[in-house]
Design an enzyme around this catalytic site. Sequence first.
Site, mmCIF file in Angstrom:
data_model
loop_
_atom_site.group_PDB
_atom_site.id
_atom_site.type_symbol
_atom_site.label_atom_id
_atom_site.label_comp_id
_atom_site.label_asym_id
_atom_site.label_seq_id
_atom_site.Cartn_x
_atom_site.Cartn_y
_atom_site.Cartn_z
ATOM 1 N N ASP A 195 0.840 -1.201 0.000
ATOM 2 C CA ASP A 195 0.000 0.000 0.000
ATOM 3 C C ASP A 195 0.870 1.245 0.000
ATOM 4 O O ASP A 195 1.638 1.477 0.941
ATOM 5 C CB ASP A 195 -0.896 0.015 1.251
ATOM 6 C CG ASP A 195 -1.815 1.220 1.255
ATOM 7 O OD1 ASP A 195 -2.673 1.296 0.355
ATOM 8 O OD2 ASP A 195 -1.662 2.103 2.126
ATOM 9 N N TYR A 250 2.659 9.752 -0.013
ATOM 10 C CA TYR A 250 3.695 9.148 0.836
ATOM 11 C C TYR A 250 5.085 9.473 0.302
ATOM 12 O O TYR A 250 6.085 9.214 0.981
ATOM 13 C CB TYR A 250 3.530 7.625 0.934
ATOM 14 C CG TYR A 250 2.226 7.140 1.530
ATOM 15 C CD1 TYR A 250 1.325 8.036 2.114
ATOM 16 C CD2 TYR A 250 1.890 5.799 1.510
ATOM 17 C CE1 TYR A 250 0.132 7.593 2.643
ATOM 18 C CE2 TYR A 250 0.697 5.350 2.050
ATOM 19 C CZ TYR A 250 -0.184 6.258 2.609
ATOM 20 O OH TYR A 250 -1.372 5.819 3.145
ATOM 21 N N LYS A 270 -2.640 5.775 -4.432
ATOM 22 C CA LYS A 270 -3.808 6.630 -4.192
ATOM 23 C C LYS A 270 -3.641 8.005 -4.818
ATOM 24 O O LYS A 270 -2.547 8.607 -4.722
ATOM 25 C CB LYS A 270 -4.029 6.805 -2.679
ATOM 26 C CG LYS A 270 -3.926 5.520 -1.868
ATOM 27 C CD LYS A 270 -4.298 5.718 -0.412
ATOM 28 C CE LYS A 270 -3.983 4.486 0.407
ATOM 29 N NZ LYS A 270 -2.588 4.393 0.856
ATOM 30 N N HIS A 308 -7.615 8.898 -2.386
ATOM 31 C CA HIS A 308 -7.076 8.851 -1.025
ATOM 32 C C HIS A 308 -8.076 9.355 0.021
ATOM 33 O O HIS A 308 -8.295 8.694 1.041
ATOM 34 C CB HIS A 308 -5.783 9.674 -0.980
ATOM 35 C CG HIS A 308 -4.878 9.307 0.150
ATOM 36 N ND1 HIS A 308 -3.518 9.408 0.057
ATOM 37 C CD2 HIS A 308 -5.120 8.863 1.401
ATOM 38 C CE1 HIS A 308 -2.969 9.012 1.199
ATOM 39 N NE2 HIS A 308 -3.923 8.687 2.024
#
Length: 284
Positions: free
Chosen positions: A48, A53, A81, A114
Site C-alpha cells: 500500500d 507518501y 492513491k 485517497h
Amino acid sequence: MASDIAQTHELNDGTTIPAIGFGTYPLRGDEGVAAITSAITNGYRLLDTAVNYENEAEVGEAIRRAATEGVTRDELVVQSKIPGRDHAYEKAVLSVESSLRALGLERLDVGLIHWPNPSVGRFTEAWRALVDCRERGLVRSVGVSNFTPAHLARIIDDTGVVPAVNQVELHPLFPQAELRAEHERLGIRTESWSPLGKRQAPFDADPVAAAASAHGVEPAQVILRWQLQLGAIPLPKSGTASRQKANLDVFGFALTDDEMAAISGLGRSDGRLFGGDPDTHEEM
Ligand SMILES: NC(=O)C1=CN([C@@H]2O[C@H](COP(=O)(O)OP(=O)(O)OC[C@H]3O[C@@H](n4cnc5c(N)ncnc54)[C@H](OP(=O)(O)O)[C@@H]3O)[C@@H](O)[C@H]2O)C=CC1
Ligand SMILES: O=C(O)C(=O)[C@@H](O)[C@H](O)C(=O)CO
C-alpha cells in the site's frame, strides 16, 4: 506457528487480493527500500502506497530488488492513491500515469482515491477518471479510501461502478461496524489503515491481552487476527523485519466468537485516533 499467508479474497470485479497487506508510510530513502524489500521477501504480497507518501519510487525499487530474490512483480498487488489536489478529471488521470512512472510499473493493481475532500467537491470526477484508467488497462481494480456511505452512494449513482475496496481507519477502538455492514451490502471489501493504531491500539486491554495469553501470541497479532476474522484486510506497517514477520504470522490460530465480541466491545463511536473524519478532513 502454521500459516497460510497465501490467503486471498475475491473482489467484486473478479480479481483476487491478499488477506493482509503491508503499509509503506512513511518508509522512504535507502532504509525505506530495504524495509519494503524485506517485507516482500518475508511474504507480503499486497503493498500500500500513495502519491502523498512520496515513496512510490522506493516501492518500485523494492519490487525490482525482490524480483532478483525470486518474487516476481506478477505475484504482487500494488496499490496507490490519488491525492486531493488532483481530483479534477484530467489531473486524476495524470496522477495515475505519474504513479506508474514513479513505480516503474505498467499497471496499478488497485487505484484508490485517497480522501474524499468534500469541500473540494470533485471526488466524482476523480472516480470517473479512475474508472476510465481501468478501461485503458492502467489500473486493474478501482477503489476508494476514507469514503462514508454518502460518498459511496454519490460515486455509485454517478457511474454505476461500485468500488472494489474502501480503505478506512479500523482498529479495536474504531471497529467501523456500520460502515462494514454497508460494504457487505454493496460488495465492497474493507481495508484497514493504521490497523495497530500506530501503536496506540489497546494492546494492554483485557480482551486483547487475555486472547494473546490464551493463544500464545502477541497483542498486535491478536488485533490483526481480529481484523482478518472481521473480513477486513489489515495493512500493518513495520520497518523491522521481526515485526513484519510477526504481523504475517496470524493464520495459525483463531479467535473464538466470545474473544471477537470482547475485542469489538472496545470500540467507541468517537474512536478515531487521528482526527480523520472524512466529512471534514482535507488532505491535498
Ligand atoms: N488511506 C489512508 O488515509 C491511510 C492509510 N494508511 C496506510 O496504512 C498503513 C499502516 O498504518 P500506520 O499508520 O503505519 O499504522 P500501524 O497501525 O500499521 O502502526 C505502525 C506502527 O506500529 C509499529 N508496529 C508494527 N508492528 C508492530 C508489532 N507487531 N508490535 C508493536 N508495534 C508494531 C510500527 O513500528 P516499527 O515500524 O518500528 O515496527 C509503527 O510504529 C500505512 O503505512 C499506510 O500504508 C495509514 C494512514 C491513513
Ligand atoms: O497515511 C495516510 O494515508 C494519510 O492519509 C495521512 O493522513 C497520514 O496518516 C499522515 O499522517 C500524513 O501526514
